[in-house]
Design a protein around this motif. Structure first.
Motif, PDB file in Angstrom:
ATOM      1  N   THR A  19       1.528  -1.160  -0.335  1.00 20.58           N
ATOM      2  CA  THR A  19      -0.001   0.150  -0.597  1.00 20.58           C
ATOM      3  C   THR A  19       0.825   1.290  -0.119  1.00 20.58           C
ATOM      4  OG1 THR A  19      -1.679  -1.374   0.737  1.00 20.58           O
ATOM      5  CG2 THR A  19      -1.783   0.915   0.643  1.00 20.58           C
ATOM      6  N   MET A  20       2.331   1.522   0.346  1.00 23.28           N
ATOM      7  CA  MET A  20       3.186   2.500   1.231  1.00 23.28           C
ATOM      8  C   MET A  20       3.937   2.482  -0.459  1.00 23.28           C
ATOM      9  SD  MET A  20       3.826   5.297   2.632  1.00 23.28           S
ATOM     10  CE  MET A  20       3.405   4.921   4.014  1.00 23.28           C
ATOM     11  N   GLN A  21       3.653   1.658  -1.089  1.00 25.80           N
ATOM     12  CA  GLN A  21       4.556   1.720  -2.638  1.00 25.80           C
ATOM     13  C   GLN A  21       3.415   1.819  -3.472  1.00 25.80           C
ATOM     14  OE1 GLN A  21       5.510  -2.379  -2.871  1.00 25.80           O
ATOM     15  NE2 GLN A  21       8.679  -1.619  -2.464  1.00 25.80           N
ATOM     16  N   ALA A  22       2.313   2.114  -3.506  1.00 28.56           N
ATOM     17  CA  ALA A  22       0.869   1.881  -3.996  1.00 28.56           C
ATOM     18  C   ALA A  22       1.241   3.614  -4.035  1.00 28.56           C
ATOM     19  CB  ALA A  22       0.055   1.742  -4.505  1.00 28.56           C
ATOM     20  N   PHE A  23       1.136   4.119  -2.968  1.00 24.07           N
ATOM     21  CA  PHE A  23       0.616   5.376  -2.663  1.00 24.07           C
ATOM     22  C   PHE A  23       1.738   6.287  -2.744  1.00 24.07           C
ATOM     23  CE2 PHE A  23       0.491   9.451  -0.365  1.00 24.07           C
ATOM     24  CZ  PHE A  23      -1.096   9.220  -0.632  1.00 24.07           C
ATOM     25  N   THR A  24       3.156   5.915  -2.607  1.00 28.04           N
ATOM     26  CA  THR A  24       4.018   6.957  -2.945  1.00 28.04           C
ATOM     27  C   THR A  24       4.465   6.933  -4.518  1.00 28.04           C
ATOM     28  OG1 THR A  24       5.001   6.172  -0.278  1.00 28.04           O
ATOM     29  CG2 THR A  24       6.885   7.511  -2.289  1.00 28.04           C
ATOM     30  N   ASP A  25       4.715   5.509  -4.825  1.00 30.81           N
ATOM     31  CA  ASP A  25       5.256   5.622  -6.190  1.00 30.81           C
ATOM     32  C   ASP A  25       4.185   5.809  -7.291  1.00 30.81           C
ATOM     33  OD1 ASP A  25       7.687   4.982  -5.187  1.00 30.81           O
ATOM     34  OD2 ASP A  25       7.521   3.295  -5.410  1.00 30.81           O
ATOM     35  N   LEU A  26       2.951   5.369  -6.746  1.00 35.98           N
ATOM     36  CA  LEU A  26       2.385   5.399  -7.991  1.00 35.98           C
ATOM     37  C   LEU A  26       0.652   6.061  -7.868  1.00 35.98           C
ATOM     38  CD1 LEU A  26       1.540   1.487  -8.997  1.00 35.98           C
ATOM     39  CD2 LEU A  26       3.204   3.293  -9.899  1.00 35.98           C
ATOM     40  N   GLY A  27       0.903   7.288  -6.836  1.00 36.16           N
ATOM     41  CA  GLY A  27      -0.686   7.267  -6.630  1.00 36.16           C
ATOM     42  C   GLY A  27      -1.717   6.929  -6.629  1.00 36.16           C
ATOM     43  N   VAL A  28      -1.455   5.781  -5.983  1.00 38.61           N
ATOM     44  CA  VAL A  28      -2.497   4.744  -5.606  1.00 38.61           C
ATOM     45  C   VAL A  28      -3.263   4.921  -3.610  1.00 38.61           C
ATOM     46  CG1 VAL A  28      -3.789   2.898  -6.110  1.00 38.61           C
ATOM     47  CG2 VAL A  28      -2.582   4.124  -7.999  1.00 38.61           C
ATOM     48  N   ALA A  29      -4.624   5.561  -3.784  1.00 40.55           N
ATOM     49  CA  ALA A  29      -4.606   5.233  -2.419  1.00 40.55           C
ATOM     50  C   ALA A  29      -5.498   4.389  -2.099  1.00 40.55           C
ATOM     51  CB  ALA A  29      -4.941   6.638  -2.063  1.00 40.55           C
ATOM     52  N   ARG A  30      -5.621   3.867  -2.527  1.00 39.03           N
ATOM     53  CA  ARG A  30      -6.672   2.177  -2.387  1.00 39.03           C
ATOM     54  C   ARG A  30      -6.507   1.016  -3.240  1.00 39.03           C
ATOM     55  NH1 ARG A  30     -12.820   3.447  -3.135  1.00 39.03           N
ATOM     56  NH2 ARG A  30     -12.823   1.864  -1.818  1.00 39.03           N
ATOM     57  N   LEU A  31      -5.290   1.102  -2.970  1.00 37.73           N
ATOM     58  CA  LEU A  31      -4.325  -0.779  -3.530  1.00 37.73           C
ATOM     59  C   LEU A  31      -5.990  -1.847  -3.292  1.00 37.73           C
ATOM     60  CD1 LEU A  31      -2.841  -1.597  -4.641  1.00 37.73           C
ATOM     61  CD2 LEU A  31      -1.543  -2.666  -3.037  1.00 37.73           C
ATOM     62  N   ALA A  32      -5.952  -2.259  -2.433  1.00 38.87           N
ATOM     63  CA  ALA A  32      -7.197  -2.988  -2.205  1.00 38.87           C
ATOM     64  C   ALA A  32      -7.909  -3.179  -2.916  1.00 38.87           C
ATOM     65  CB  ALA A  32      -7.179  -3.328  -0.481  1.00 38.87           C
ATOM     66  N   SER A  33      -8.671  -1.292  -3.269  1.00 37.61           N
ATOM     67  CA  SER A  33      -9.329  -1.737  -4.125  1.00 37.61           C
ATOM     68  C   SER A  33      -9.626  -2.566  -5.815  1.00 37.61           C
ATOM     69  CB  SER A  33     -10.223  -0.541  -4.293  1.00 37.61           C
ATOM     70  OG  SER A  33     -10.656  -0.075  -2.926  1.00 37.61           O
ATOM     71  N   ARG A  34      -7.947  -1.736  -5.895  1.00 38.14           N
ATOM     72  CA  ARG A  34      -7.433  -1.914  -7.443  1.00 38.14           C
ATOM     73  C   ARG A  34      -7.186  -3.548  -7.503  1.00 38.14           C
ATOM     74  NH1 ARG A  34      -9.561   2.267  -6.875  1.00 38.14           N
ATOM     75  NH2 ARG A  34     -10.812   1.055  -7.405  1.00 38.14           N
ATOM     76  N   ILE A  35      -7.072  -4.253  -6.102  1.00 36.36           N
ATOM     77  CA  ILE A  35      -6.420  -5.690  -6.083  1.00 36.36           C
ATOM     78  C   ILE A  35      -7.838  -6.030  -6.372  1.00 36.36           C
ATOM     79  CG2 ILE A  35      -5.464  -7.822  -4.992  1.00 36.36           C
ATOM     80  CD1 ILE A  35      -3.175  -5.657  -5.864  1.00 36.36           C
ATOM     81  N   HIS A  36      -8.684  -6.149  -5.971  1.00 31.60           N
ATOM     82  CA  HIS A  36      -9.833  -6.502  -6.321  1.00 31.60           C
ATOM     83  C   HIS A  36     -10.623  -6.701  -7.506  1.00 31.60           C
ATOM     84  CE1 HIS A  36     -13.520  -7.537  -4.868  1.00 31.60           C
ATOM     85  NE2 HIS A  36     -14.320  -6.723  -5.702  1.00 31.60           N
ATOM     86  N   ASP A  37     -10.283  -5.380  -7.529  1.00 35.25           N
ATOM     87  CA  ASP A  37     -10.370  -5.363  -9.538  1.00 35.25           C
ATOM     88  C   ASP A  37     -10.333  -6.271 -10.757  1.00 35.25           C
ATOM     89  OD1 ASP A  37     -12.343  -2.807  -8.515  1.00 35.25           O
ATOM     90  OD2 ASP A  37     -10.981  -1.612  -8.999  1.00 35.25           O
ATOM     91  N   LEU A  38      -8.716  -5.946 -10.328  1.00 33.45           N
ATOM     92  CA  LEU A  38      -7.881  -7.242 -10.762  1.00 33.45           C
ATOM     93  C   LEU A  38      -8.318  -8.412 -10.375  1.00 33.45           C
ATOM     94  CD1 LEU A  38      -4.823  -5.085 -10.335  1.00 33.45           C
ATOM     95  CD2 LEU A  38      -5.466  -4.872 -12.627  1.00 33.45           C
ATOM     96  N   ARG A  39      -8.450  -8.706  -9.577  1.00 33.70           N
ATOM     97  CA  ARG A  39      -8.882  -9.822  -9.332  1.00 33.70           C
ATOM     98  C   ARG A  39     -10.601 -10.566  -9.882  1.00 33.70           C
ATOM     99  NH1 ARG A  39      -6.477 -11.408  -2.946  1.00 33.70           N
ATOM    100  NH2 ARG A  39      -4.953 -10.940  -3.296  1.00 33.70           N
ATOM    101  N   ARG A  40     -11.292  -9.958  -9.837  1.00 34.77           N
ATOM    102  CA  ARG A  40     -12.666  -9.278 -10.971  1.00 34.77           C
ATOM    103  C   ARG A  40     -12.346  -9.551 -12.341  1.00 34.77           C
ATOM    104  NH1 ARG A  40     -16.244  -5.122  -9.027  1.00 34.77           N
ATOM    105  NH2 ARG A  40     -17.220  -6.119 -11.139  1.00 34.77           N
ATOM    106  N   MET A  41     -11.281  -9.506 -12.712  1.00 35.25           N
ATOM    107  CA  MET A  41     -10.886  -9.818 -14.201  1.00 35.25           C
ATOM    108  C   MET A  41     -10.105 -10.756 -14.310  1.00 35.25           C
ATOM    109  SD  MET A  41      -9.356  -5.821 -15.248  1.00 35.25           S
ATOM    110  CE  MET A  41      -9.097  -4.825 -13.534  1.00 35.25           C
TER     111      MET A  41
END
Length: 68
Positions: A19-41
């Motif tokens: 989560t910290m890497q996602a926020f710091t490096d990518l500007g993604v604040a809700r990594l768990a939600s995006r992981i959920h989206d990827l799994r649904r794909m």
């Protein structure tokens, strides 16, 4: 590039993402939600819970995600 695409690229480049890497490096604040989206794909992603100390010396738990 979407957040999900950035996350997949990051995992490809570095092997995993927290989560910290996602926020710091990518500007993604809700990594768990995006992981959920990827799994649904249909993308297989495993998670590992790690333990570390925060800046106050307290024990914290966080997930690290990697593509299977």
């Amino acid at each position: 590039m979407t957040q999900c695409e950035r996350i997949l690229k990051y995992m490809g480049d570095f092997g995993s993402i927290s989560t910290m890497q996602a926020f710091t490096d990518l500007g993604v604040a809700r990594l768990a939600s995006r992981i959920h989206d990827l799994r649904r794909m249909g993308i297989e992603i495993e998670s590992e819970t790690r333990t570390a100390k925060n800046r106050y010396g307290e024990t914290t738990h966080f997930s690290v995600y990697r593509r299977v």
